[in-house]
Write an enzyme that holds these catalytic residues in place. Structure first.
Site, short mmCIF file in Angstrom:
data_model
loop_
_atom_site.label_atom_id
_atom_site.label_comp_id
_atom_site.label_asym_id
_atom_site.label_seq_id
_atom_site.Cartn_x
_atom_site.Cartn_y
_atom_site.Cartn_z
N HIS A 12 -39.39 -20.10 20.25
CA HIS A 12 -38.58 -19.89 21.45
C HIS A 12 -37.33 -19.05 21.15
O HIS A 12 -36.61 -19.34 20.19
CB HIS A 12 -38.17 -21.26 21.98
CG HIS A 12 -37.48 -21.24 23.30
ND1 HIS A 12 -36.41 -22.02 23.59
CD2 HIS A 12 -37.74 -20.54 24.44
CE1 HIS A 12 -36.02 -21.83 24.84
NE2 HIS A 12 -36.81 -20.92 25.38
N GLU A 39 -41.21 -15.85 21.54
CA GLU A 39 -40.80 -15.67 22.94
C GLU A 39 -39.37 -15.16 22.90
O GLU A 39 -38.59 -15.55 22.03
CB GLU A 39 -40.86 -17.01 23.66
CG GLU A 39 -40.56 -16.95 25.17
CD GLU A 39 -39.13 -17.20 25.58
OE1 GLU A 39 -38.84 -17.17 26.78
OE2 GLU A 39 -38.26 -17.40 24.70
N ASP A 41 -36.12 -13.20 25.75
CA ASP A 41 -35.74 -12.86 27.13
C ASP A 41 -35.25 -11.42 27.22
O ASP A 41 -34.41 -11.00 26.42
CB ASP A 41 -34.60 -13.79 27.58
CG ASP A 41 -34.97 -15.25 27.40
OD1 ASP A 41 -35.95 -15.69 28.03
OD2 ASP A 41 -34.29 -15.95 26.62
N HIS A 54 -30.29 -14.11 27.29
CA HIS A 54 -30.71 -15.22 28.15
C HIS A 54 -29.77 -15.42 29.33
O HIS A 54 -30.20 -15.53 30.47
CB HIS A 54 -30.80 -16.51 27.34
CG HIS A 54 -31.24 -17.68 28.16
ND1 HIS A 54 -30.37 -18.45 28.90
CD2 HIS A 54 -32.48 -18.21 28.37
CE1 HIS A 54 -31.05 -19.40 29.52
NE2 HIS A 54 -32.33 -19.28 29.23
N GLU A 114 -40.29 -12.72 28.14
CA GLU A 114 -39.83 -13.22 29.44
C GLU A 114 -38.91 -12.19 30.09
O GLU A 114 -37.86 -11.85 29.55
CB GLU A 114 -39.09 -14.56 29.32
CG GLU A 114 -38.69 -15.02 30.72
CD GLU A 114 -37.89 -16.31 30.80
OE1 GLU A 114 -37.85 -17.08 29.85
OE2 GLU A 114 -37.29 -16.50 31.89
O1 G3P Z 1 -40.65 -18.91 28.32
C1 G3P Z 1 -40.19 -20.07 28.90
C2 G3P Z 1 -38.82 -20.53 28.52
O2 G3P Z 1 -38.21 -19.68 27.63
C3 G3P Z 1 -38.02 -20.70 29.76
O3 G3P Z 1 -36.78 -21.23 29.53
O4 G3P Z 1 -34.37 -20.97 29.83
O5 G3P Z 1 -35.35 -20.75 27.60
O6 G3P Z 1 -35.67 -18.96 29.24
P1 G3P Z 1 -35.49 -20.42 29.03
CA CA Z 2 -37.08 -17.61 27.88
#
Ligand code: G3P
Ligand code: CA
Length: 246
Positions: A12, A39, A41, A54, A114
């Site tokens: 993440h 993953e 953002d 993020h 994302e």
């Molecule tokens: O990919 C899903 C997850 O990352 C969503 O939560 O807030 O960490 O972007 P967040």
């Molecule tokens: Ca995310």
């Protein structure tokens, strides 16, 4: 249905809790620990440069302050996106999506991208992220997955680069989920594991969609979700849930 072709354990925001989020150091940390999928953002800076970020402001994760939408990327180049996390990471830059994407390709890291638009820039961010991803991963053996909580961002990504796979992000699974996925041409549904019921997991898989859960940090819960048929999970705990965890 075709088996999930990507890594089942996804790091993440790059390196989870082991590196500053959404940084090149995080991507390298994931790779060092043997992770094959990350993953992160993607958001547009004030001059429309896609960057890894993020929050909608610089305050929490950089040495700067103020809205991302009001700051050109050139003004972020001098910011420190690592000191908030640890002294060891002082001087870590705010990466452009271009730098991060190149690093993923170089390291052979699969990416769950994302699209995280600043409010009001959903379509612009979806289009920019999709066009950039197409160029960055051109000729790469495995293409990334574009996902978003924002339908307008997914629709713009679909229009700009229809060949790139898309996933719909949601907290809980709404009653109209199937129509939503069909309309946006998504291959997967990504939900908060705390909101998922086993019968919903079955329904998603039975309908021919892959199912991902975020952000799962307990190995026992990962086992339960995999038993329910969840295809992949996104975790912060790279130390507890290794890439080959089953
Ligand atoms: O990919 C899903 C997850 O990352 C969503 O939560 O807030 O960490 O972007 P967040
Ligand atoms: Ca995310």
């Amino acid at each position: 249905m075709k088996p999930w072709p990507y890594p089942r354990i996804i790091a993440h925001r790059g390196g989870g809790t082991l590196a500053p989020e959404n940084t090149l150091a995080g991507l390298r940390k994931a790779k060092t620990l043997g992770f094959a999928g990350v993953e992160f953002d993607v958001m547009l800076a004030g001059d429309a440069t896609p960057i890894l970020m993020h929050d909608q402001t610089l305050d929490r994760t950089t040495s700067g302050s103020g809205p991302i939408a009001a700051t050109a990327y050139r003004d972020m180049l001098t910011l420190d996106a690592g000191s908030w996390f640890s002294r060891e990471h002082a001087g870590e830059p705010v990466p452009s999506f271009e730098r991060a994407g190149r690093l993923c390709v170089e390291l052979g890291l699969w990416a769950d991208i994302e699209i995280k638009p600043v409010k009001g820039f959903e379509a612009e961010t979806g289009k920019a992220a999709a066009l950039a991803a197409r160029e960055l991963w051109r000729g790469a053996p495995v293409q990334p997955l574009l996902c978003s909580f924002q339908p307008a961002a997914l629709a713009a990504a679909q229009q700009a680069a229809p060949e790139l796979p898309r996933g719909a992000l949601t907290r809980d699974i709404p009653p109209e989920w199937k129509q939503w996925l069909q309309k946006l041409g998504c291959v997967s549904l990504h939900c908060d594991y705390r909101m998922l019921l086993p019968q919903q997991a079955r329904a998603v898989r039975d309908a021919g969609y892959w199912l991902l859960c975020y952000t799962v940090n307990d190995p026992e819960i990962v086992r339960v979700l995999f038993d329910w048929g969840v295809d992949a999970i996104i975790t912060d705990r790279l130390d507890l849930i290794p890439p080959d965890f089953r």
